[in-house]
Design an enzyme around this catalytic site. Structure first.
Site, PDB file in Angstrom:
ATOM      1  N   ASP A   9      72.334  41.029  72.455  1.00 35.57           N
ATOM      2  CA  ASP A   9      72.231  42.380  73.004  1.00 35.57           C
ATOM      3  C   ASP A   9      70.787  42.869  73.001  1.00 35.57           C
ATOM      4  O   ASP A   9      70.293  43.389  73.996  1.00 35.57           O
ATOM      5  CB  ASP A   9      73.076  43.368  72.185  1.00 35.57           C
ATOM      6  CG  ASP A   9      74.562  43.221  72.465  1.00 35.57           C
ATOM      7  OD1 ASP A   9      74.921  42.548  73.445  1.00 35.57           O
ATOM      8  OD2 ASP A   9      75.356  43.786  71.687  1.00 35.57           O
ATOM      9  N   GLU A  51      75.700  37.981  68.543  1.00 34.30           N
ATOM     10  CA  GLU A  51      75.985  39.016  69.545  1.00 34.30           C
ATOM     11  C   GLU A  51      74.921  40.116  69.510  1.00 34.30           C
ATOM     12  O   GLU A  51      74.433  40.558  70.540  1.00 34.30           O
ATOM     13  CB  GLU A  51      77.371  39.616  69.328  1.00 34.30           C
ATOM     14  CG  GLU A  51      78.511  38.697  69.730  1.00 34.30           C
ATOM     15  CD  GLU A  51      78.397  38.219  71.176  1.00 34.30           C
ATOM     16  OE1 GLU A  51      78.126  39.046  72.063  1.00 34.30           O
ATOM     17  OE2 GLU A  51      78.543  37.018  71.403  1.00 34.30           O
ATOM     18  N   HIS A  72      72.465  39.312  78.759  1.00 29.68           N
ATOM     19  CA  HIS A  72      73.082  38.966  77.470  1.00 29.68           C
ATOM     20  C   HIS A  72      73.333  37.449  77.399  1.00 29.68           C
ATOM     21  O   HIS A  72      73.018  36.806  76.397  1.00 29.68           O
ATOM     22  CB  HIS A  72      74.384  39.762  77.339  1.00 29.68           C
ATOM     23  CG  HIS A  72      75.179  39.473  76.110  1.00 29.68           C
ATOM     24  ND1 HIS A  72      75.095  40.237  74.969  1.00 29.68           N
ATOM     25  CD2 HIS A  72      76.084  38.492  75.835  1.00 29.68           C
ATOM     26  CE1 HIS A  72      75.911  39.738  74.050  1.00 29.68           C
ATOM     27  NE2 HIS A  72      76.529  38.673  74.559  1.00 29.68           N
ATOM     28  N   GLU A  73      73.873  36.881  78.469  1.00 31.20           N
ATOM     29  CA  GLU A  73      74.143  35.436  78.486  1.00 31.20           C
ATOM     30  C   GLU A  73      72.836  34.642  78.443  1.00 31.20           C
ATOM     31  O   GLU A  73      72.742  33.616  77.763  1.00 31.20           O
ATOM     32  CB  GLU A  73      74.944  35.039  79.737  1.00 31.20           C
ATOM     33  CG  GLU A  73      76.343  35.648  79.828  1.00 31.20           C
ATOM     34  CD  GLU A  73      77.271  35.205  78.700  1.00 31.20           C
ATOM     35  OE1 GLU A  73      76.979  34.186  78.055  1.00 31.20           O
ATOM     36  OE2 GLU A  73      78.273  35.892  78.465  1.00 31.20           O
TER      37      GLU A  73
END
Ligand SMILES: [Zn+2]
Length: 463
Positions: free
Chosen positions: A179, A175, A110-111
């Site tokens: 994802d 976000e 995710h990061e």
């Protein structure tokens, strides 16, 4: 070493903000800020592990050419963050919270996606008139969740100014994109995509038990019920299969647990509970954990006994060999420890953590020349870390070479974000190097770079 800083305003909204070189420099400045505000766990095995899993994911990301650096912050709070230049930090608390390797991988993926999709720069672009040193300082403070005065004057001023013009709340779209892009990366790297929704759910639930304090991770990456269900629906597309953890994951978590639980009784209890119910491998790793606690308690004979058996049973497992050597060192049996490292390095010549631990052991055993040689050879093809600079400083000082000792100490302080201490060390190095023209010139040049950087920062503070 980095050049003097001549960087544009981040608020340049012309589109492409950075050359790759500027981005790397921004990233390194950010890392030095993080080091000055938090404790990075420089344990060679722990940093090698996070680097290995992170680089594996990065190689399968949307932009495999983006460079990344992964590190562990020694902090029990649940957090992970992506800074500029692909600098990704993850707190030990988050690693301990992950019960499966795929869960840890899902946060990293995710990061990574925030980086490859340039989300950080999108939010930076919204801000005006921020220079790179200010932004690096401020990002450090925001992403770590610190409000400490150590963050530096520039960071505090910038934080106040930034309250209105600058935030790292990734948007809902950011976000979602992180994802979905992250899940692709996860799957391509042979991790379980389903671990992403389940881990986010676990994070959200843990929050209920921790009272009012929202984990930092949830502050910068808000997890909502709908986000979890969207992620779950996305994960359903992937076929079911088994995703076994690597032994390294279990071993590193055990080491982190043994390191972070200060109460040795509590740690012992935890590992003894695993001995009663785990699989054979889990039990053996719990024995390793018990031995690490015993080393802490100075019960070195017991630790050596346990670890000798483990090394015999798992001859390929360098973590066990290293732990046995540490037990020998704790018992004052340096020759035994050095022999173990020598054998292990013959077998695993590419193993970085063994090499660093061996260098440290040579220092402790009073053989600084061996340390100097091992590390100097290593640096021919690898980058220095603060830990390596510190060991070299000590080795040179013990060898009576004060100039080099101060010079490496200066690099240690510089990378720890303490510029003034670094400058002082360089001045001492310059004094000690009198008569050595080549070395003096080199030190003088570096001193000039650091003083220029310090001057730029002071101007920053005034603004
Ligand atoms: Zn996020």
């Amino acid at each position: 070493m980095s050049d003097s800083i001549q960087l544009p305003d981040i608020g340049d909204s012309t589109g492409t903000l950075f050359t790759p070189e500027q981005e790397r420099e921004f990233g390194e400045m950010f890392l030095r800020q993080v080091r000055s505000q938090a404790t990075i766990d420089d344990d060679p095995e722990i940093s090698d592990y996070i680097q290995t899993i992170g680089q594996k994911l990065a190689a399968n990301s949307d932009n495999p050419r983006q460079s990344f650096n992964f590190f562990v912050v020694a902090d029990p709070n649940i957090n992970a963050f992506a800074g500029p230049g692909g600098q990704i930090g993850v707190n030990s608390g988050l690693i301990l919270m992950a019960d499966e390797e795929s869960e840890l991988a899902s946060v990293l993926a995710h990061e990574i996606a925030h980086v490859t999709q340039r989300h950080l720069y999108q939010s930076l672009e919204a801000s005006k008139r921020l220079s790179i040193p200010s932004a690096a300082a401020m990002l450090g403070a925001i992403l770590l969740g610190t409000k400490s005065p150590q963050a530096g004057q520039a960071a505090l001023v910038a934080l106040q100014a930034g309250a209105t013009q600058f935030q790292i709340n990734f948007t809902r779209d950011n976000e979602q994109e992180a994802d979905s892009v992250g899940m692709q990366t996860l799957s391509r790297s042979e991790f379980d995509p389903r671990a992403m929704p389940s881990f986010f759910e676990k994070l959200q639930q843990s929050n209920r038990y921790e009272g009012r304090n929202l984990p930092e991770f949830l502050r910068t990456h808000p997890v909502t019920v709908s986000r979890i269900s969207e992620t779950r629906a996305r994960a359903e597309v992937f076929p079911y299969k088994q995703y076994p953890d690597t032994a390294a994951f279990q071993i590193i978590r055990t080491k982190l647990r043994a390191h972070t639980i200060n109460d040795t009784g509590e740690a012992t209890q935890y590992f003894k509970a695993v001995l009663k119910q785990g699989t054979e491998q889990q039990q053996d790793i719990a024995r390793y954990g018990l031995a690490l606690v015993q080393i802490k308690q100075n019960k070195t004979a017991e630790a050596r006994d346990t670890l000798t058996k483990l090394v015999r049973k798992y001859p390929e497992q360098s973590h066990f060999i290293n732990a046995l050597a540490q037990a020998e060192i704790a018992a004052g049996r340096y020759n035994e420890a050095l022999a173990l490292f020598d054998q292990a390095l013959t077998r695993f010549p590419e193993n970085r953590s063994l090499l660093l631990e061996a260098s440290q052991a040579q220092l402790l055993a009073g053989k600084p020349e061996r340390t100097r040689k091992l590390l100097t050879d290593y640096l021919r093809h690898a980058k220095a870390t603060p830990e390596i600079n510190q060991m070299l400083a000590e080795a040179y000082t013990k060898l009576g070479n004060e100039a080099e000792g101060h010079r490496y100490m200066a690099e240690y302080y510089y990378h720890a974000g303490h510029n003034r201490a670094a400058i002082l060390q360089l001045k001492l190095a310059l004094q000690a190097a009198k008569g050595n023209f080549y070395l003096s010139t080199m030190i003088d040049q570096r001193l000039g770079e650091l003083m220029e950087e310090e001057r730029a920062k002071r101007e920053e503070d005034r603004y």
